[in-house]
Design an enzyme around this catalytic site. Structure first.
Site, PDB file in Angstrom:
ATOM      1  N   HIS A  96     -13.332  31.215  58.166  1.00 38.09           N
ATOM      2  CA  HIS A  96     -12.603  30.745  56.986  1.00 38.09           C
ATOM      3  C   HIS A  96     -13.118  29.362  56.562  1.00 38.09           C
ATOM      4  O   HIS A  96     -14.173  28.924  56.993  1.00 38.09           O
ATOM      5  CB  HIS A  96     -11.097  30.788  57.228  1.00 38.09           C
ATOM      6  CG  HIS A  96     -10.643  32.084  57.835  1.00 38.09           C
ATOM      7  ND1 HIS A  96     -10.642  33.273  57.134  1.00 38.09           N
ATOM      8  CD2 HIS A  96     -10.250  32.390  59.102  1.00 38.09           C
ATOM      9  CE1 HIS A  96     -10.242  34.252  57.931  1.00 38.09           C
ATOM     10  NE2 HIS A  96     -10.006  33.747  59.128  1.00 38.09           N
ATOM     11  N   GLU A 133      -5.763  27.815  60.825  1.00 38.62           N
ATOM     12  CA  GLU A 133      -6.856  28.406  61.581  1.00 38.62           C
ATOM     13  C   GLU A 133      -8.192  27.795  61.189  1.00 38.62           C
ATOM     14  O   GLU A 133      -9.061  27.552  62.046  1.00 38.62           O
ATOM     15  CB  GLU A 133      -6.893  29.923  61.356  1.00 38.62           C
ATOM     16  CG  GLU A 133      -8.029  30.632  62.061  1.00 38.62           C
ATOM     17  CD  GLU A 133      -8.154  32.088  61.681  1.00 38.62           C
ATOM     18  OE1 GLU A 133      -9.074  32.754  62.210  1.00 38.62           O
ATOM     19  OE2 GLU A 133      -7.352  32.571  60.850  1.00 38.62           O
ATOM     20  N   HIS A 188     -12.530  32.302  65.625  1.00 40.19           N
ATOM     21  CA  HIS A 188     -11.278  32.610  64.934  1.00 40.19           C
ATOM     22  C   HIS A 188     -10.086  32.359  65.846  1.00 40.19           C
ATOM     23  O   HIS A 188     -10.245  32.133  67.051  1.00 40.19           O
ATOM     24  CB  HIS A 188     -11.249  34.078  64.475  1.00 40.19           C
ATOM     25  CG  HIS A 188     -12.183  34.381  63.352  1.00 40.19           C
ATOM     26  ND1 HIS A 188     -11.805  34.342  62.024  1.00 40.19           N
ATOM     27  CD2 HIS A 188     -13.501  34.721  63.354  1.00 40.19           C
ATOM     28  CE1 HIS A 188     -12.836  34.641  61.255  1.00 40.19           C
ATOM     29  NE2 HIS A 188     -13.886  34.871  62.042  1.00 40.19           N
ATOM     30  N   GLU A 270     -11.406  35.789  68.924  1.00 40.60           N
ATOM     31  CA  GLU A 270     -10.069  35.342  68.557  1.00 40.60           C
ATOM     32  C   GLU A 270      -9.548  34.578  69.766  1.00 40.60           C
ATOM     33  O   GLU A 270      -9.216  35.157  70.803  1.00 40.60           O
ATOM     34  CB  GLU A 270      -9.157  36.538  68.240  1.00 40.60           C
ATOM     35  CG  GLU A 270      -9.630  37.400  67.076  1.00 40.60           C
ATOM     36  CD  GLU A 270      -9.257  36.823  65.716  1.00 40.60           C
ATOM     37  OE1 GLU A 270      -8.647  35.725  65.681  1.00 40.60           O
ATOM     38  OE2 GLU A 270      -9.569  37.467  64.700  1.00 40.60           O
TER      39      GLU A 270
END
Length: 306
Positions: A96, A133, A188, A270
């Protein structure tokens, strides 16, 4: 919580109240894990089938100040020197972008992911207290760059907070491909339900269609993912996800453009669930983020050294 796998020793047991969870690995493949044995986790276990992709209701809609801590990453890359990774190229993909929330039209644009079309990017998720995040991933990525460059690697980023939004998932894949990267890791943090805890590494599935052909990278990407997962357990003490991956910490997916379009070994990690209070306490800790960066980096080093 302990992990026994290739080249890794189990961490020292933690003190305090805990509940043991035993998971046995039953298959061996070339370069595969030798076995996940004993996990000790703290707090409540969660159920369900959480998704690595962020749901819109979980996306961060505004920036929040990063937690204050005394341990900050280096603000800019240092020149790579000599070391065991001299000549190796590592691309780090901070998931992101902190500015995505200001550019919803751009990030909602559909792009080709090889097998179908999907949104360019998302804003990512956040903790319940508002820590995004996108800030977490950039912080961990910068810490990784410092560690990897000390090993002699050339480190490239897909973005370093130096652009207003993006890049899109297809461009993220192209950056790794163009760099002829020896390894690519996308950082992530998940946005699953409260009570669901742990990390997982996402591996590319076998995809052939459109612009996607992951056949050549499936095996090396799995080897990379297994090394990263093993080192992450050892360094951070975190357990594999209790909501995806059947306790292995490994998940295979065919719906992520960043993996589908890659022509070099690539995985996602993650690092934890931002929506769980216990995981969030780790993710917002500068000291723990340094451990996360070290664990991921040591996994990359192990993979590249063979």
């Amino acid at each position: 919580m302990s992990y026994l796998g290739p080249d890794f020793d189990p961490p020292q047991p933690r003190r305090g109240r805990r509940r043991a969870l035993t998971v046995a690995a039953s298959a061996l493949v070339p370069g595969a894990l030798l076995g996940w044995l004993v996990y000790a986790t703290v707090g409540d276990d969660g159920g369900g089938s959480g998704e690595a992709a962020v749901r819109p209701s979980q996306a961060s809609t505004r920036p929040a100040a990063s937690p204050t801590d005394d341990e900050k990453p280096s603000p800019a890359p240092s020149a790579s020197g000599t070391g065991p990774l001299t000549g190796k190229v590592v691309v780090v993909d901070p998931g992101h972008n902190p500015g995505n929330f200001r550019h919803t039209a751009e990030i909602n644009r559909q792009v080709d992911i090889g097998t179908n079309r999907k949104e360019c990017d998302t804003t990512g998720t956040s903790t319940n207290a508002g820590y995004p995040e996108a800030e977490f991933t950039l912080d961990v990525a910068r810490r990784m760059r410092t560690l990897l460059e000390k090993q002699g690697a050339t480190v490239e980023f897909t973005q370093d907070g130096d652009r207003p939004w993006g890049p899109c998932v297809d461009e993220r894949a192209r950056i790794g491909n163009k760099a002829h990267a020896d390894a690519v890791v996308s950082i992530h943090a998940d946005g699953a339900g409260a009570g669901q805890r742990g990390f997982h590494v996402i591996l590319p599935g076998r995809v052939s269609g459109g612009n996607a052909n992951t056949g050549p990278i499936v095996a090396p990407s799995r080897a990379l993912g297994e090394r990263v997962a093993g080192a992450f357990v050892r360094v951070t003490g975190s357990a594999p996800s209790d909501y995806v991956g059947d306790g292995t910490g490994l998940v295979t997916r065919q719906d992520l453009g960043g993996l589908n379009l890659s022509t070099v070994p690539k995985v996602f990690i993650e690092c934890g669930n931002m929506r769980d209070s216990k995981d969030a306490a780790l993710l917002t800790s500068g000291a723990w983020r340094q451990k996360a960066a070290q664990g991921i980096s040591e996994g990359i080093v192990s993979f590249l050294r063979g």
